[in-house]
Design a protein around this motif. Structure first.
Motif, short mmCIF file in Angstrom:
data_model
loop_
_atom_site.label_atom_id
_atom_site.label_comp_id
_atom_site.label_asym_id
_atom_site.label_seq_id
_atom_site.Cartn_x
_atom_site.Cartn_y
_atom_site.Cartn_z
N ALA A 183 0.83 -1.21 0.00
CA ALA A 183 0.00 0.00 0.00
C ALA A 183 0.86 1.26 0.00
CB ALA A 183 -0.92 0.00 1.21
N VAL A 184 1.92 1.25 0.78
CA VAL A 184 2.84 2.40 0.82
C VAL A 184 3.50 2.58 -0.54
CG1 VAL A 184 5.00 3.25 1.81
CG2 VAL A 184 3.22 2.29 3.30
N ARG A 185 3.85 1.47 -1.20
CA ARG A 185 4.45 1.56 -2.53
C ARG A 185 3.48 2.23 -3.51
NH1 ARG A 185 3.62 -0.84 -6.90
NH2 ARG A 185 2.34 -2.45 -5.94
N VAL A 186 2.19 1.85 -3.44
CA VAL A 186 1.19 2.47 -4.31
C VAL A 186 1.14 3.97 -4.08
CG1 VAL A 186 -1.29 2.63 -4.76
CG2 VAL A 186 -0.22 0.38 -4.54
N LEU A 187 1.17 4.40 -2.83
CA LEU A 187 1.14 5.83 -2.53
C LEU A 187 2.37 6.54 -3.08
CD1 LEU A 187 -0.15 5.73 1.16
CD2 LEU A 187 -1.42 6.49 -0.85
N ARG A 188 3.52 5.89 -2.97
CA ARG A 188 4.76 6.50 -3.46
C ARG A 188 4.76 6.62 -4.98
NH1 ARG A 188 8.82 3.01 0.45
NH2 ARG A 188 8.55 4.28 2.33
N ASP A 189 4.06 5.69 -5.65
CA ASP A 189 4.02 5.69 -7.11
C ASP A 189 3.03 6.70 -7.68
OD1 ASP A 189 5.95 3.75 -7.17
OD2 ASP A 189 4.58 2.09 -7.57
N MET A 190 2.17 7.24 -6.83
CA MET A 190 1.21 8.25 -7.31
C MET A 190 1.95 9.56 -7.56
SD MET A 190 -2.10 7.50 -4.83
CE MET A 190 -3.12 8.77 -5.57
N GLN A 191 1.94 10.00 -8.81
CA GLN A 191 2.72 11.18 -9.18
C GLN A 191 1.86 12.15 -10.00
OE1 GLN A 191 5.75 11.62 -8.06
NE2 GLN A 191 6.08 9.56 -7.23
N GLY A 192 2.40 13.32 -10.25
CA GLY A 192 1.79 14.28 -11.15
C GLY A 192 0.40 14.70 -10.75
N LYS A 193 -0.48 14.80 -11.77
CA LYS A 193 -1.84 15.28 -11.54
C LYS A 193 -2.61 14.36 -10.61
CE LYS A 193 -2.41 17.80 -15.89
NZ LYS A 193 -3.21 17.90 -17.14
#
Length: 242
Positions: A183-193
């Protein structure tokens, strides 16, 4: 609520009698072997509800357990709960025994976990025990024409559960040794808009206490304000229930 001596549990019911609402089990559906939907019916006109709040049931002579309804209609006197039958404690065992026609008392509602209607975006994190919260917050967001995103940490055998309750969710694998690692990895991968949008959300974190802690720390590191984050652990390692 921790385990209490029987006489104190009895006294709790008397002390909070105004918050105790007699209800009857009117319908039961097994959506999967370990996922049980129970509909309770009673006079709930004095029990106003804000989506996300918890209710309590006395599950045996000495213990109470919190649950978040998946559906709550105060005027119609209907409350639905999705029970995860993990068989690890008295709450799960009580839910497994429930049958149509059984009577009990619904205590509440209450608690700090409440839908924040002033926010346009609602981010919900949890696990199998959080499906009810996801459902009722989705309904609240839809009614306000707002956006929601569910991120659920599930066992592999349960990855289809969101579809059983008409819920769209991003799913990550449950890892016992590294809570919320995926779950933390998913949050870290959220970028840009995408991240610019969702960092303005209210974050509702429920489920396993260690997973909540890991996700909260990741959000704070990414600049999410502490006031945007609401937490409510449903269970913790080494404990039989919360």
């Amino acid at each position: 609520m921790p385990s209490l001596p029987k006489w104190i549990a009895n006294g709790t019911e008397v002390l909070f009698s105004r918050m105790m609402h007699p209800v009857e089990v009117s319908q039961i559906d097994y959506l999967d072997d370990k996922l049980k939907r129970v509909r309770f019916f009673g006079d709930l006109r004095s029990a106003s509800y804000i989506p996300g709040q918890v209710i309590e049931f006395r599950v045996n002579e000495t213990e109470f357990r919190h649950y978040t309804p998946a559906h709550y209609d105060q005027e119609q006197g209907v409350c639905e709960v999705l029970f995860y039958l993990h068989d690890y404690g008295p709450g799960s065992q009580w839910a497994e025994r429930l049958q149509v026609g059984d009577t009990t008392k619904l205590m509440g509602p209450g608690g700090k976990m409440q839908f924040q209607s002033e926010y346009q975006y609602h981010f919900i994190f949890g696990d199998e025990s959080s499906l009810g919260l996801c459902r009722i917050l989705k309904s609240a967001a839809d009614a306000q024409h707002q956006e929601y995103l569910c991120l659920l940490e599930l066992a592999q055998a349960h990855c289809h559960w969101p579809s059983l309750v008409d819920l769209q969710a991003d799913i990550v694998t449950n890892t016992n040794q590294n809570p919320a690692q995926e779950a933390v990895r998913v949050l870290r991968d959220m970028q840009g808009k995408l991240w610019n949008t969702w960092q303005r959300a209210t974050f509702y974190l429920t489920g396993r206490a260690k997973s909540i802690q890991a996700v909260r720390q990741a959000l704070i590191k990414r600049g999410v304000g502490a006031k945007q984050i609401i937490t409510f652990p449903y269970w913790a390692d080494g404990k039989t229930g919360l």
